[in-house]
Design a protein around this motif. Structure first.
Motif, PDB file in Angstrom:
ATOM      1  N   GLN A 261       0.855  -1.186   0.000  1.00  0.00           N
ATOM      2  CA  GLN A 261       0.000   0.000   0.000  1.00  0.00           C
ATOM      3  C   GLN A 261       0.898   1.246   0.000  1.00  0.00           C
ATOM      4  O   GLN A 261       1.745   1.405   0.884  1.00  0.00           O
ATOM      5  CB  GLN A 261      -0.866  -0.057   1.247  1.00  0.00           C
ATOM      6  N   TYR A 262       0.731   2.104  -0.991  1.00  0.00           N
ATOM      7  CA  TYR A 262       1.540   3.323  -1.111  1.00  0.00           C
ATOM      8  C   TYR A 262       0.772   4.470  -0.486  1.00  0.00           C
ATOM      9  O   TYR A 262      -0.254   4.904  -0.995  1.00  0.00           O
ATOM     10  CB  TYR A 262       1.877   3.591  -2.586  1.00  0.00           C
ATOM     11  N   VAL A 263       1.254   4.938   0.669  1.00  0.00           N
ATOM     12  CA  VAL A 263       0.500   5.895   1.477  1.00  0.00           C
ATOM     13  C   VAL A 263       0.954   7.331   1.226  1.00  0.00           C
ATOM     14  O   VAL A 263       0.151   8.256   1.216  1.00  0.00           O
ATOM     15  CB  VAL A 263       0.644   5.534   2.977  1.00  0.00           C
ATOM     16  N   TYR A 264       2.245   7.508   0.982  1.00  0.00           N
ATOM     17  CA  TYR A 264       2.793   8.859   0.840  1.00  0.00           C
ATOM     18  C   TYR A 264       4.123   8.764   0.118  1.00  0.00           C
ATOM     19  O   TYR A 264       4.745   7.681   0.101  1.00  0.00           O
ATOM     20  CB  TYR A 264       2.961   9.480   2.241  1.00  0.00           C
ATOM     21  N   GLY A 265       4.570   9.853  -0.455  1.00  0.00           N
ATOM     22  CA  GLY A 265       5.872   9.876  -1.117  1.00  0.00           C
ATOM     23  C   GLY A 265       6.434  11.272  -1.115  1.00  0.00           C
ATOM     24  O   GLY A 265       5.686  12.254  -1.022  1.00  0.00           O
ATOM     25  N   PHE A 266       7.748  11.375  -1.171  1.00  0.00           N
ATOM     26  CA  PHE A 266       8.392  12.703  -1.144  1.00  0.00           C
ATOM     27  C   PHE A 266       9.834  12.550  -1.588  1.00  0.00           C
ATOM     28  O   PHE A 266      10.378  11.440  -1.623  1.00  0.00           O
ATOM     29  CB  PHE A 266       8.336  13.299   0.272  1.00  0.00           C
ATOM     30  N   ASN A 267      10.465  13.672  -1.890  1.00  0.00           N
ATOM     31  CA  ASN A 267      11.896  13.668  -2.171  1.00  0.00           C
ATOM     32  C   ASN A 267      12.616  14.506  -1.123  1.00  0.00           C
ATOM     33  O   ASN A 267      12.051  15.467  -0.591  1.00  0.00           O
ATOM     34  CB  ASN A 267      12.189  14.211  -3.567  1.00  0.00           C
ATOM     35  N   ALA A 268      13.824  14.115  -0.821  1.00  0.00           N
ATOM     36  CA  ALA A 268      14.662  14.880   0.103  1.00  0.00           C
ATOM     37  C   ALA A 268      16.106  14.570  -0.230  1.00  0.00           C
ATOM     38  O   ALA A 268      16.424  13.410  -0.534  1.00  0.00           O
ATOM     39  CB  ALA A 268      14.369  14.516   1.559  1.00  0.00           C
ATOM     40  N   SER A 269      16.944  15.568  -0.198  1.00  0.00           N
ATOM     41  CA  SER A 269      18.344  15.510  -0.647  1.00  0.00           C
ATOM     42  C   SER A 269      18.418  14.712  -1.948  1.00  0.00           C
ATOM     43  O   SER A 269      17.722  15.038  -2.898  1.00  0.00           O
ATOM     44  CB  SER A 269      19.293  15.026   0.453  1.00  0.00           C
ATOM     45  N   GLU A 270      19.186  13.631  -2.011  1.00  0.00           N
ATOM     46  CA  GLU A 270      19.297  12.969  -3.323  1.00  0.00           C
ATOM     47  C   GLU A 270      18.463  11.687  -3.423  1.00  0.00           C
ATOM     48  O   GLU A 270      18.784  10.793  -4.181  1.00  0.00           O
ATOM     49  CB  GLU A 270      20.761  12.702  -3.663  1.00  0.00           C
ATOM     50  N   TYR A 271      17.372  11.654  -2.678  1.00  0.00           N
ATOM     51  CA  TYR A 271      16.544  10.445  -2.674  1.00  0.00           C
ATOM     52  C   TYR A 271      15.065  10.738  -2.929  1.00  0.00           C
ATOM     53  O   TYR A 271      14.570  11.810  -2.596  1.00  0.00           O
ATOM     54  CB  TYR A 271      16.650   9.739  -1.315  1.00  0.00           C
ATOM     55  N   ALA A 272      14.388   9.727  -3.467  1.00  0.00           N
ATOM     56  CA  ALA A 272      12.926   9.731  -3.552  1.00  0.00           C
ATOM     57  C   ALA A 272      12.440   8.625  -2.618  1.00  0.00           C
ATOM     58  O   ALA A 272      12.987   7.518  -2.615  1.00  0.00           O
ATOM     59  CB  ALA A 272      12.471   9.456  -4.980  1.00  0.00           C
ATOM     60  N   TYR A 273      11.427   8.941  -1.811  1.00  0.00           N
ATOM     61  CA  TYR A 273      10.939   8.017  -0.783  1.00  0.00           C
ATOM     62  C   TYR A 273       9.455   7.704  -0.982  1.00  0.00           C
ATOM     63  O   TYR A 273       8.688   8.569  -1.420  1.00  0.00           O
ATOM     64  CB  TYR A 273      11.041   8.648   0.605  1.00  0.00           C
ATOM     65  N   PHE A 274       9.059   6.497  -0.589  1.00  0.00           N
ATOM     66  CA  PHE A 274       7.641   6.169  -0.443  1.00  0.00           C
ATOM     67  C   PHE A 274       7.413   5.601   0.956  1.00  0.00           C
ATOM     68  O   PHE A 274       8.223   4.813   1.444  1.00  0.00           O
ATOM     69  CB  PHE A 274       7.195   5.110  -1.463  1.00  0.00           C
ATOM     70  N   VAL A 275       6.336   6.030   1.590  1.00  0.00           N
ATOM     71  CA  VAL A 275       5.906   5.447   2.862  1.00  0.00           C
ATOM     72  C   VAL A 275       4.900   4.359   2.508  1.00  0.00           C
ATOM     73  O   VAL A 275       3.888   4.633   1.857  1.00  0.00           O
ATOM     74  CB  VAL A 275       5.269   6.516   3.769  1.00  0.00           C
ATOM     75  N   ILE A 276       5.193   3.133   2.909  1.00  0.00           N
ATOM     76  CA  ILE A 276       4.388   2.005   2.450  1.00  0.00           C
ATOM     77  C   ILE A 276       3.952   1.124   3.624  1.00  0.00           C
ATOM     78  O   ILE A 276       4.565   1.145   4.692  1.00  0.00           O
ATOM     79  CB  ILE A 276       5.174   1.138   1.421  1.00  0.00           C
TER      80      ILE A 276
END
Ligand SMILES: *[C@@H]1O[C@H](CO)[C@@H](O)[C@H](O)[C@H]1NC(C)=O
Ligand SMILES: *[C@@H]1O[C@H](CO)[C@@H](O)[C@H](O)[C@H]1NC(C)=O
Ligand SMILES: *[C@@H]1O[C@H](CO)[C@@H](O)[C@H](O)[C@H]1NC(C)=O
Ligand SMILES: *[C@@H]1O[C@H](CO)[C@@H](O)[C@H](O)[C@H]1NC(C)=O
Ligand SMILES: *[C@@H]1O[C@H](CO)[C@@H](O)[C@H](O)[C@H]1NC(C)=O
Length: 420
Positions: A261-276
């Motif tokens: 389940q993909y709940v949220y996502g964002f980028n910070a510094s040199e990464y892309a993140y997903f909260v799952i």
């Protein structure tokens, strides 16, 4: 409001990004005692709406009635704002609204119901023998792209394909892009956000990062990756050559029952993140381990997702109760009080998550919630620690067999350099 609110007993502001990206189900990470922090007043009032024991509406959907006068009800699910004009865009099942900064409705668009079948390609039905039915179009993605002044809206019909509306006037005919992107049913998750890509050393462009839960609703779903990076202008994969593909798939062996389940996502510094949210184990027969919240990460300069890794996000109370299911999350810059509590500078990014404990081993949340705050700095060092543990031999494998394709050492490659 005021004094009538009961005391908030379940609000926890804790930090703990537990190492688990590299731990197998046989050796789950020991729960780390989170360092409990005083609840900052702004956060505690936000969290206090989740009254313990009381009837708490589920956090995943917002149901609203608008307008209420003639009895027509709309089921709203997403809201986006254009920061340049202050206009708001609201998406509901079968409807899209454009509101001015004073919240007056400027335009209304009907997006459904549409004749659709999960057995048809996003381009349409090639065979007349496939029966189409009038299907509700549930909005799955609603994103303002300020660069091109478009509103990207993807619904559950046409394999989750998207339309690009003009921000100034959504009533003008949108551009339909016949590519399956979002989940093609009412309940499966999709999360997308605009972030940077730096695949070439000479520059960075903005792209769309998308996470989509696998559905077995029709035979076209195997083409839809779990996570992908898409060009904003035509929603094609940002990279799709023989040697590099900007996608992650869940292995076909596990895809049907290991649903992420993909709940949220964002980028910070040199990464892309997903909260799952996903099962603790991808293996059939280990369902009793229940669900965990994880943070998935890839480098923005990695065109092939070789750097894709995960860590478990824990939100545990002082009494040891595990709030294992994230319900929603958001990245903010830390204010003064929180920054000093977390040992970071004011304005540095923090991840705030609202979590609920699960009902036994299911992913249904109990009607209670806790707020946990993590600094991105600590999250990054936890990823680094996991990667080191992976490669200094203290942990021999990553426990990510459910991700197809190669997984390299988790370090970011230099832009424009092939990692193979
Ligand atoms: C109620 O109002 C909305 C918006 O003004 C309109 O689209 C809808 O058709 C109306 N429904 C009925 C039952 O009159
Ligand atoms: C949007 O376009 C429609 C159709 O051309 C037009 O009738 C309407 O006035 C426009 N609305 C705005 C806010 O410009
Ligand atoms: C989308 O755009 C990229 C260039 O940005 C191009 O290479 C690709 O072929 C396009 N895809 C389609 C389907 O037109
Ligand atoms: C995320 O990406 C956007 C767009 O490329 C950029 O403007 C922003 O600074 C990035 N955010 C962080 C926290 O790095
Ligand atoms: C491996 O690295 C981790 C994290 O840096 C460290 O805690 C651990 O002691 C190391 N193990 C060995 C065997 O060197």
């Amino acid at each position: 409001m005021g004094g009538s609110w009961p005391a908030v007993v379940l609000v926890v502001v804790a930090y703990s990004a537990a190492a688990a990206g590299v731990l197998g189900p046989a050796a789950p990470s020991p729960p780390q005692p989170p360092s409990l922090l005083p609840v900052p007043s702004a956060l505690s009032s936000a969290a206090s709406t989740a009254t313990p024991g009381g009837p708490v509406p589920p956090l995943r959907h917002i149901f609203a009635q608008f307008p209420a006068d003639n009895g027509t009800s709309y089921r709203f699910n997403h809201l986006a704002m254009d920061p340049n004009t202050g206009k708001l865009y609201a998406a509901a099942v079968n409807h899209l609204f454009q509101l001015d900064p004073a919240l007056r409705v400027e335009e209304t668009v009907a997006t459904g119901p549409r004749a659709d079948s999960p057995h048809c390609h996003a381009k349409g039905c090639m065979s007349p023998s496939i029966a189409m039915t009038r299907t509700d179009n549930v909005n799955k993605v609603l994103i303002v792209n300020t660069e091109s002044k478009t509103l990207i809206a993807c619904g559950s019909v046409s394999q989750g394909a998207c339309e690009k509306y003009k921000l100034g006037n959504i009533s003008l005919t949108p551009e339909f892009i016949p590519v399956g992107i979002a989940a093609n049913d009412e309940s499966s998750s999709t999360y997308a956000f605009i972030g940077p890509e730096r695949y070439q050393y000479w520059g960075s462009t903005n792209v769309l990062y998308v996470g989509t839960t696998f559905t077995d609703n029709g035979e076209y779903r195997h083409d839809v990756p779990a996570i992908s990076t898409l060009e904003l202008h035509n929603l094609s994969f940002a990279e799709f050559t023989f040697s590099k593909q900007s996608v992650v798939h869940i292995d076909v062996k596990y895809r049907d029952h290991f649903l992420v389940q993909y709940v949220y996502g964002f980028n910070a510094s040199e990464y892309a993140y997903f909260v799952i949210v996903q099962k603790q184990s991808h293996l059939p027969g280990q369902e009793e381990l229940g669900y965990v919240t994880r943070l998935a990460r890839t480098c923005i300069n990695d065109a092939n997702y070789d750097s894709y890794t995960e860590v478990t996000l824990q939100c545990i109370t002082q009494s040891g109760e595990n709030y294992n299911l994230v319900q929603d999350a958001k990245v903010f810059g830390a204010g003064q009080e929180l920054a000093s509590n977390l040992g970071i500078s004011v304005g540095q990014p923090i991840l705030v998550g609202v979590f609920a404990p699960s009902q036994t081993i299911s992913n249904d949340p109990q009607e209670r919630s806790a707020l946990c705050v993590y600094s991105l700095q600590d999250i990054e060092s936890k990823f680094t620690e996991n990667i080191h543990m992976c490669f200094n031999g203290s942990i021999k494998y990553r426990n990510m067999e459910y991700i197809s394709g190669p997984i390299m050492d988790g370090k970011c490659p230099s832009a424009g350099v092939s990692v193979t």
